[in-house]
Enzyme design. Structure first.
Site, PDB file in Angstrom:
ATOM      1  N   SER A  92      40.534  37.664  43.260  1.00  0.00           N
ATOM      2  CA  SER A  92      40.156  37.241  41.795  1.00  0.00           C
ATOM      3  C   SER A  92      40.651  38.417  40.842  1.00  0.00           C
ATOM      4  O   SER A  92      40.910  38.040  39.369  1.00  0.00           O
ATOM      5  CB  SER A  92      38.649  37.049  41.815  1.00  0.00           C
ATOM      6  OG  SER A  92      38.433  35.767  42.421  1.00  0.00           O
TER       7      SER A  92
ATOM      8  N   HIS B 219      36.144  40.203  38.888  1.00  0.00           N
ATOM      9  CA  HIS B 219      36.605  39.161  38.097  1.00  0.00           C
ATOM     10  C   HIS B 219      36.880  39.916  36.656  1.00  0.00           C
ATOM     11  O   HIS B 219      38.025  39.586  35.934  1.00  0.00           O
ATOM     12  CB  HIS B 219      35.691  37.974  38.051  1.00  0.00           C
ATOM     13  CG  HIS B 219      35.818  37.291  39.014  1.00  0.00           C
ATOM     14  ND1 HIS B 219      35.019  37.858  40.465  1.00  0.00           N
ATOM     15  CD2 HIS B 219      36.128  36.002  39.537  1.00  0.00           C
ATOM     16  CE1 HIS B 219      34.883  36.866  41.293  1.00  0.00           C
ATOM     17  NE2 HIS B 219      35.532  35.740  40.924  1.00  0.00           N
TER      18      HIS B 219
END
Length: 380
Positions: A254, A319
């Site tokens: 991610s 993220h």
């Protein structure tokens, strides 16, 4: 700029809104007709090579106007040699009408045109890309990374006999690839964690995003630039976890995916009027929904009761690390197609900030854990 350039050219170069005769509405543009008239009147005072470049720029433009920034970039050598050569060949290679008006294109040509309109905000860049792209080399980086990630996931699925929420398996943390706070001295884990995913739902979203966004970006900007953004996002992600969520492991790609997607979305927003991709508002909304869903899943999993206490489930901070790389280094790379990054001041500023963060995180990992007397989960 050379000393012999005319007063009018100097005026427009130094301040594009200071010559009302050529830019009465202060838009930063000049019509191609007035631009050619300007060159005809003062061309004798320019270097012949630069005059040829500027004439070709006017000939290759289908929008009827010349951007001040195009003019400055070409005259100040900020464009790469390959781009300048293409502009010089404009009469022979770059079509005088917009790409969308081209007819009789093959499937591959329509794909290349589609990619150009998906990623590049200016028609002159789209024409150059469409004319010069040869698919040699192909977008190998994103495809290779995706294949390896899927292969490792399938292997782990067979070993653990689980494909959904693999991360809840008691033996999941024993893998030598994922990042674990107790094993942070094993430096390869700051990169190799991208080959481990929490489950098929985690892998699926990441693969879809990095193929739909990463492959077109690599086709346009090349493997070197796109791999740099991706890897920088991956490293920033694991380092962000080690600083902000010190007791948690981290898995998944991610960090790299969010770096690419956030850079692409930011580039679209910053060049909204120039981006001609279809349904761009709807597609941005879909991308943001997918990213939000994936981030929400990661937050939920992080605070879900762990399958291997006292170690928590993987962190979601990777993220956010990827997003920060995307909206800084990533945007600079995507905004400067076929331009030398070393000539961009913001590139050096954001690169310096990134390197300072990396150094800070390294020292943090060496000293902070012991100074804070943090109780870490036992090694797997």
């Amino acid at each position: 700029m050379e000393e012999g350039i005319s007063a009018v050219c100097s005026c427009w170069m130094e301040d594009p809104t200071a010559a009302p005769e050529f830019d009465p509405d202060n838009t930063g543009y000049i019509s191609t007709e007035k631009f050619r008239s300007l060159l005809q009147r003062h061309g004798s005072e320019l270097d012949p090579h630069k005059l040829e470049v500027l004439l070709a720029l006017a000939d290759s433009n289908s929008e009827g106007r010349i951007c001040y920034q195009d003019f400055v970039n070409l005259m100040s050598n900020k464009r790469s040699n390959s781009f300048r050569q293409a502009i010089l060949q404009g009469n022979r290679r770059l079509c005088s009408k917009a790409l969308l008006e081209e007819t009789g294109l093959s499937l591959s040509q329509r794909l290349i045109r589609h990619v150009a309109y998906e990623t590049l905000p200016r028609e002159i860049d789209r024409k150059w890309y469409y004319d010069s792209y040869t698919c040699c080399p192909p977008p190998w980086f994103m495809i290779t990374i995706t294949i390896v990630e899927v292969a490792f996931f399938l292997y782990n699925g067979v070993v653990l006999d689980r494909f959904v929420l693999q991360v809840t398996h008691p033996l999941y943390l024993k893998n030598a690839l994922l990042y674990h706070p107790q094993l942070r001295a094993q430096a390869w884990r700051y990169l190799t964690y991208i080959f481990m995913h929490a489950g098929i739902e985690h892998l699926g979203l990441n693969v879809v995003l990095q193929l739909l966004v990463g492959v077109p970006l690599e086709m346009v900007h090349g493997a070197a630039r796109i791999s740099f953004v991706y890897v920088a996002g991956v490293v920033a992600g694991s380092l962000a976890v080690s600083v902000a969520d010190m007791t948690a492991p981290v898995v998944g790609s991610s960090g790299g995916v969010y770096a690419l997607v956030s850079a692409h979305l930011a580039n679209i927003v910053m060049n909204w009027s120039g981006m001609k991709c279809q349904f761009k508002l709807l597609r941005m909304a879909v991308a943001l929904i997918c990213m939000s869903f994936e981030f929400g899943r990661a937050v939920w999993l992080r605070f879900h009761p762990s399958a291997y206490p006292p170690c928590p489930h993987p962190s979601f901070m990777a993220h956010l690390g990827g997003v920060m790389v995307g909206i800084t280094l990533g945007v600079i790379i995507l905004r400067n197609y076929e331009q030398r990054l070393q000539d961009q001041t913001l590139w050096w500023i954001f690169l310096s900030i990134y390197l300072i963060f990396v150094l800070f995180a390294i020292f943090w990992n060496i000293f902070a854990y012991s100074l804070l007397d943090l109780k870490l989960p036992p090694p797997p």
